[in-house]
Design a protein around this motif. Structure first.
Motif, PDB file in Angstrom:
ATOM      1  N   ALA A  89      11.127  -4.660  -0.303  1.00 46.89           N
ATOM      2  CA  ALA A  89      10.765  -4.857   1.104  1.00 46.89           C
ATOM      3  C   ALA A  89      11.906  -4.436   2.021  1.00 46.89           C
ATOM      4  CB  ALA A  89      10.401  -6.313   1.347  1.00 46.89           C
ATOM      5  N   ILE A  90      13.126  -4.818   1.654  1.00 47.15           N
ATOM      6  CA  ILE A  90      14.288  -4.465   2.473  1.00 47.15           C
ATOM      7  C   ILE A  90      14.435  -2.944   2.547  1.00 47.15           C
ATOM      8  CG2 ILE A  90      16.803  -4.596   2.622  1.00 47.15           C
ATOM      9  CD1 ILE A  90      16.551  -7.394   1.298  1.00 47.15           C
ATOM     10  N   ARG A  91      14.285  -2.278   1.409  1.00 47.71           N
ATOM     11  CA  ARG A  91      14.345  -0.809   1.375  1.00 47.71           C
ATOM     12  C   ARG A  91      13.279  -0.212   2.280  1.00 47.71           C
ATOM     13  NH1 ARG A  91      11.264   2.732  -1.729  1.00 47.71           N
ATOM     14  NH2 ARG A  91      12.220   4.775  -2.210  1.00 47.71           N
ATOM     15  N   LEU A 131       6.353   2.597   6.138  1.00 52.18           N
ATOM     16  CA  LEU A 131       6.531   1.209   5.713  1.00 52.18           C
ATOM     17  C   LEU A 131       5.468   0.804   4.691  1.00 52.18           C
ATOM     18  CD1 LEU A 131       8.049  -1.470   6.047  1.00 52.18           C
ATOM     19  CD2 LEU A 131       6.532  -2.002   7.967  1.00 52.18           C
ATOM     20  N   LYS A 132       4.232   1.152   4.977  1.00 46.55           N
ATOM     21  CA  LYS A 132       3.138   0.786   4.068  1.00 46.55           C
ATOM     22  C   LYS A 132       3.337   1.418   2.695  1.00 46.55           C
ATOM     23  CE  LYS A 132      -1.860   0.961   3.422  1.00 46.55           C
ATOM     24  NZ  LYS A 132      -3.172   1.369   3.975  1.00 46.55           N
ATOM     25  N   GLN A 133       3.686   2.705   2.675  1.00 49.43           N
ATOM     26  CA  GLN A 133       3.883   3.383   1.395  1.00 49.43           C
ATOM     27  C   GLN A 133       5.040   2.759   0.621  1.00 49.43           C
ATOM     28  OE1 GLN A 133       4.710   7.591   1.611  1.00 49.43           O
ATOM     29  NE2 GLN A 133       5.060   7.750  -0.581  1.00 49.43           N
ATOM     30  N   ALA A 134       6.130   2.447   1.330  1.00 47.17           N
ATOM     31  CA  ALA A 134       7.310   1.888   0.663  1.00 47.17           C
ATOM     32  C   ALA A 134       7.045   0.493   0.102  1.00 47.17           C
ATOM     33  CB  ALA A 134       8.486   1.845   1.638  1.00 47.17           C
ATOM     34  N   VAL A 135       6.189  -0.274   0.775  1.00 49.49           N
ATOM     35  CA  VAL A 135       5.876  -1.636   0.321  1.00 49.49           C
ATOM     36  C   VAL A 135       4.842  -1.611  -0.807  1.00 49.49           C
ATOM     37  CG1 VAL A 135       4.794  -3.823   0.983  1.00 49.49           C
ATOM     38  CG2 VAL A 135       6.516  -2.799   2.461  1.00 49.49           C
TER      39      VAL A 135
END
Length: 249
Positions: A89-91, A131-135
Motif C-alpha cells: 500500500a505504501i509503495r 494507485l488501483k493497479q499498484a494496490v
C-alpha cells in the motif's frame, strides 16, 4: 472559519466510530455529514450529496474504494485514503503521489492529512489508475509515476526519466525529451521507489537511469557521460557499485 463537510467510508464499525469521533474532536473545521460501511451504501449517499472531503477506506466488505471512484468519475470531493499499514500500500501511494492515512493512525497524522488536503490539487483519474493497479496487482511492475509540483500533477513514463538531481529537499527530474520537472521531495524518496527500475544513486546529488549510461570516464575522480550529453560525477564510495553495474551490461 470556513467549515468543511466530510463523509467517512469504513467497513469496520469500531474504526468508523473512532475516526468520526477523532474528526469531531480534533478537526474543528470539519463536520461529518454521513458515514457508510460499504460501496453500495456509500454510492447511495453520494448520489444525494457530495462532501468537501471523503475519508475513504480502500478495502471494503463488498468491494474497494476504487469501485466508488468508478461509480462517480466526476467526484468533486477531496479524498483522504485510509489503508492498513502494508508495504504494498505504501509503495502504491508513493507511485501515485496521493496522500493517505495508515491504520493505526495518530491524531497528528489525521491533522496533517487534513492540512495537506486543503492545499492539494485534485488528483487526476490517471493517478487513481496507478494507485488501483499498484494496490490490486502488487507484484506487477508499474510503468508510470505521478509527480506533484506546486502548479500541477504530471504523470510520466518511468522509461523516459534520464536522471534525477537533488537540491536540498527538492528533486529535479530530467527527461528524454529535454524537459525537466522540479518536485518537492528528496532524492532519497525517489531512489527508494526507482531502485527496482535499474536506477542507481551514483552520488549524493545524482540518481541515474542506467539505460542512459554512455561512458564511464575514470579520470578526474570518475564521472559518467549519459546519452543526453550530461556529465554526472561518481562519488568515491559509489565507484565500485557503478563498475559492477557496467560489467553486468
Amino acid at each position: 472559519m470556513d467549515k468543511f463537510t466530510s463523509f467517512v467510508v469504513e467497513d469496520n464499525l469500531l474504526a468508523l466510530e473512532m475516526l468520526v469521533n477523532d474528526i469531531s474532536t480534533h478537526l474543528k473545521e470539519v463536520s461529518v455529514l454521513n458515514t457508510a460501511t460499504s460501496v453500495v451504501e456509500a454510492a447511495k449517499l453520494l448520489r444525494q450529496k457530495q462532501p468537501d472531503i471523503l475519508f475513504l477506506d480502500i478495502m471494503l466488505s463488498d468491494g474497494t474504494g476504487f469501485d466508488i471512484l468508478e461509480i462517480f468519475p466526476n467526484l468533486t470531493s477531496k479524498i483522504i485514503f485510509i489503508t492498513a499499514s502494508d508495504i504494498h500500500a505504501i509503495r502504491a501511494f508513493k507511485f501515485a503521489a496521493i496522500d493517505y492515512i495508515l491504520k493505526p493512525y495518530s491524531i497528528s497524522d489525521l491533522i496533517q492529512s487534513f492540512h495537506k488536503v486543503k492545499q492539494q490539487l485534485s488528483p487526476q483519474k490517471e493517478q487513481f489508475s496507478i494507485l488501483k493497479q499498484a494496490v490490486t496487482e502488487p507484484t506487477k511492475k508499474l510503468q508510470k509515476l505521478s509527480l506533484h509540483t506546486q502548479e500541477k500533477i504530471t504523470i510520466v513514463d518511468i522509461t523516459n526519466i534520464v536522471r534525477c538531481q537533488s537540491d536540498n529537499n527538492y528533486t529535479t527530474f530530467y527527461f528524454l525529451d529535454k524537459t525537466k520537472i522540479l518536485v518537492s521531495k528528496t532524492l532519497k524518496y525517489y531512489a527508494d521507489i526507482l531502485k527496482e527500475y535499474n536506477f542507481i544513486r551514483v552520488h549524493q546529488s545524482h540518481l541515474i537511469n542506467t539505460y542512459f549510461i554512455k561512458e564511464f570516464i575514470k579520470s578526474d575522480g570518475g564521472y559518467l557521460i549519459l546519452k543526453d550529453g550530461s556529465n554526472i560525477p561518481v562519488s568515491v564510495r559509489k565507484r565500485a557499485e557503478v563498475l559492477r553495474v557496467l560489467d553486468s551490461f
